[in-house]
Write a protein that holds these residues in place. Structure first.
Motif, short mmCIF file in Angstrom:
data_model
loop_
_atom_site.label_atom_id
_atom_site.label_comp_id
_atom_site.label_asym_id
_atom_site.label_seq_id
_atom_site.Cartn_x
_atom_site.Cartn_y
_atom_site.Cartn_z
N ILE A 115 -3.50 0.08 -16.61
CA ILE A 115 -2.32 0.41 -15.80
C ILE A 115 -2.66 1.47 -14.76
O ILE A 115 -2.58 1.23 -13.57
N LYS A 116 -3.06 2.65 -15.22
CA LYS A 116 -3.28 3.75 -14.27
C LYS A 116 -4.42 3.44 -13.30
O LYS A 116 -4.37 3.85 -12.13
N GLY A 117 -5.45 2.73 -13.76
CA GLY A 117 -6.54 2.38 -12.86
C GLY A 117 -6.06 1.51 -11.71
O GLY A 117 -6.42 1.73 -10.55
N VAL A 118 -5.23 0.52 -12.02
CA VAL A 118 -4.67 -0.35 -10.98
C VAL A 118 -3.75 0.45 -10.06
O VAL A 118 -3.78 0.30 -8.83
N LEU A 119 -2.94 1.33 -10.65
CA LEU A 119 -2.05 2.17 -9.85
C LEU A 119 -2.84 3.08 -8.92
O LEU A 119 -2.52 3.21 -7.73
N ASN A 120 -3.87 3.72 -9.47
CA ASN A 120 -4.68 4.64 -8.66
C ASN A 120 -5.29 3.95 -7.45
O ASN A 120 -5.20 4.43 -6.31
N MET A 121 -5.96 2.83 -7.70
CA MET A 121 -6.64 2.13 -6.62
C MET A 121 -5.65 1.64 -5.57
O MET A 121 -5.88 1.77 -4.36
N THR A 122 -4.53 1.10 -6.03
CA THR A 122 -3.55 0.56 -5.10
C THR A 122 -2.90 1.67 -4.29
O THR A 122 -2.73 1.55 -3.06
N ARG A 123 -2.54 2.75 -4.96
CA ARG A 123 -1.88 3.87 -4.26
C ARG A 123 -2.77 4.46 -3.17
O ARG A 123 -2.27 4.86 -2.10
N LEU A 124 -4.07 4.50 -3.42
CA LEU A 124 -4.98 5.15 -2.48
C LEU A 124 -5.49 4.22 -1.37
O LEU A 124 -5.98 4.69 -0.35
N ILE A 125 -5.35 2.90 -1.56
CA ILE A 125 -5.83 1.95 -0.56
C ILE A 125 -4.69 1.28 0.20
O ILE A 125 -4.81 0.97 1.39
N ALA A 126 -3.55 1.08 -0.46
CA ALA A 126 -2.43 0.38 0.19
C ALA A 126 -1.96 1.04 1.49
O ALA A 126 -1.59 0.32 2.43
N PRO A 127 -1.95 2.38 1.60
CA PRO A 127 -1.45 2.97 2.85
C PRO A 127 -2.22 2.52 4.09
O PRO A 127 -1.62 2.28 5.15
N GLN A 128 -3.56 2.40 3.98
CA GLN A 128 -4.32 1.97 5.15
C GLN A 128 -4.02 0.52 5.48
O GLN A 128 -4.02 0.14 6.67
N MET A 129 -3.75 -0.30 4.47
CA MET A 129 -3.38 -1.69 4.73
C MET A 129 -2.02 -1.76 5.43
O MET A 129 -1.84 -2.51 6.39
N LYS A 130 -1.08 -0.96 4.95
CA LYS A 130 0.25 -0.93 5.56
C LYS A 130 0.16 -0.46 7.01
O LYS A 130 0.82 -1.02 7.90
N GLU A 131 -0.64 0.55 7.24
CA GLU A 131 -0.78 1.07 8.60
C GLU A 131 -1.38 0.03 9.54
O GLU A 131 -0.96 -0.09 10.70
N ARG A 132 -2.37 -0.74 9.07
CA ARG A 132 -3.00 -1.78 9.90
C ARG A 132 -2.15 -3.05 9.95
O ARG A 132 -2.41 -3.95 10.74
N ASN A 133 -1.18 -3.14 9.03
CA ASN A 133 -0.33 -4.33 8.89
C ASN A 133 -1.17 -5.56 8.53
O ASN A 133 -0.90 -6.67 8.99
N SER A 134 -2.17 -5.35 7.69
CA SER A 134 -3.00 -6.45 7.19
C SER A 134 -3.74 -6.00 5.95
O SER A 134 -3.99 -4.81 5.76
N GLY A 135 -4.08 -6.95 5.10
CA GLY A 135 -4.80 -6.65 3.88
C GLY A 135 -4.32 -7.52 2.75
O GLY A 135 -3.34 -8.26 2.87
N HIS A 136 -5.02 -7.43 1.63
CA HIS A 136 -4.69 -8.28 0.48
C HIS A 136 -5.05 -7.53 -0.80
O HIS A 136 -6.19 -7.09 -0.96
N ILE A 137 -4.09 -7.38 -1.68
CA ILE A 137 -4.30 -6.77 -2.99
C ILE A 137 -4.23 -7.87 -4.03
O ILE A 137 -3.21 -8.57 -4.12
N ILE A 138 -5.29 -8.04 -4.80
CA ILE A 138 -5.34 -9.09 -5.83
C ILE A 138 -5.59 -8.43 -7.18
O ILE A 138 -6.65 -7.82 -7.39
N ASN A 139 -4.63 -8.53 -8.07
CA ASN A 139 -4.74 -7.93 -9.40
C ASN A 139 -5.12 -8.98 -10.43
O ASN A 139 -4.56 -10.09 -10.43
N ILE A 140 -6.06 -8.64 -11.30
CA ILE A 140 -6.42 -9.54 -12.39
C ILE A 140 -5.52 -9.20 -13.57
O ILE A 140 -5.64 -8.14 -14.19
N GLY A 141 -4.61 -10.10 -13.87
CA GLY A 141 -3.70 -9.93 -15.00
C GLY A 141 -4.23 -10.66 -16.22
O GLY A 141 -5.43 -10.65 -16.51
N SER A 142 -3.33 -11.35 -16.91
CA SER A 142 -3.71 -12.07 -18.13
C SER A 142 -2.52 -12.89 -18.59
O SER A 142 -1.37 -12.57 -18.28
N ILE A 143 -2.80 -13.92 -19.38
CA ILE A 143 -1.70 -14.62 -20.03
C ILE A 143 -0.93 -13.65 -20.92
O ILE A 143 0.27 -13.82 -21.16
N ALA A 144 -1.61 -12.56 -21.35
CA ALA A 144 -0.95 -11.52 -22.15
C ALA A 144 0.12 -10.79 -21.35
O ALA A 144 0.95 -10.08 -21.94
#
Length: 255
Positions: A115-144
């Protein structure tokens, strides 16, 4: 198929083995530059050398634990390229104990990484994607993350959290061109079960006895496909089973 990944930068967490390593290979094969993350530096260095020599792409090593927010921030501050694709792959399961017998340390490892690892990475990288108005975040989930099972209370809870976080992230980025996706595998034969059973290789092997599981390559191909869609296409989730599996608890074994 048109290659839309050429010369982009993809950041892949948990790239020292399994799904992450296979994803790095496929992206590099498509002439996508890659940042490979993990805690095992020697494995990262070996993978970097292989990808550079085989595919002639740029490869950077990010040797840190995704639970360490300060380490992530420091590394990103020194990186001079835009990150076009973030693949949040790092994750683990610890134990199969019932909730009344489980070890608190196992819970902390899963919650902090999944949980926190995904949150950390997304929180710190998503702003630059939003600013450029482009990018792709792909999370590996699970059937769980779609259905829970006995012995997996906290692991299932973490993957349900990843599913909820993926959906909320897409809504937070609504109105931008940033895409948000998730891949939810069933049984994949990687180091996953070895970690879950804390190095008991015989017990880990039993998980895949008398059936044909997915491979890291299988899931990497799905991640690659999702990342390579036209910019107007966003695949929110994809549940991927081996044909011998029909739910988290239904597995056919040819005994």
């Amino acid at each position: 198929m048109r290659n839309r990944l050429e010369e982009k930068w993809a950041f892949i967490t948990g790239a020292t083995a399994g799904i992450g390593k296979a994803t790095a290979e496929l992206f590099a094969q498509s002439q996508c530059n890659v940042v490979i993350n993990g805690r095992r530096k020697e494995r990262l260095e070996n993978l970097k050398n292989h990808l550079q020599e085989e595919y002639k792409v740029a490869v950077r090593i990010a040797c840190f634990d995704v639970r360490n927010r300060e380490a992530i921030s420091d590394w990103l501050s020194a990186f001079d390229q835009p990150i076009d694709i973030l693949v949040n792959n790092a994750g683990l399961a610890r134990g199969v104990d019932a909730v009344f017998d489980a070890q608190f340390d196992d819970w902390d490892d899963m919650i902090d990484t999944n949980i926190k690892g995904v949150l950390n990475m997304t929180r710190l990288i998503a702003p630059q994607m939003k600013e450029r108005n482009s990018g792709h975040i792909i999370n590996i989930g699970s059937i769980a993350g779609h259905e829970s099972y006995d012995g997996g209370s906290v692991y299932c809870a973490t993957k349900h959290a990843v599913k909820a976080f993926t959906e909320s992230t897409k809504k937070d980025l609504h109105g931008t061109k940033v895409r948000v996706s998730m891949v939810s595998p069933g049984l994949v034969e990687t180091e996953f079960s070895n970690v879950r059973f804390k190095g008991d290789d015989d017990r880990a092997d039993e998980v895949y006895d008398d059936m044909q599981p997915l491979t890291g390559q299988d899931i990497a191909e799905v991640v690659h496909f999702i990342a390579n869609r036209p910019p107007h296409v966003n695949i929110m989730d994809s549940i991927v089973f081996p044909v011998d599996q029909s739910s988290s608890s239904m597995v056919y074994r040819d005994e």
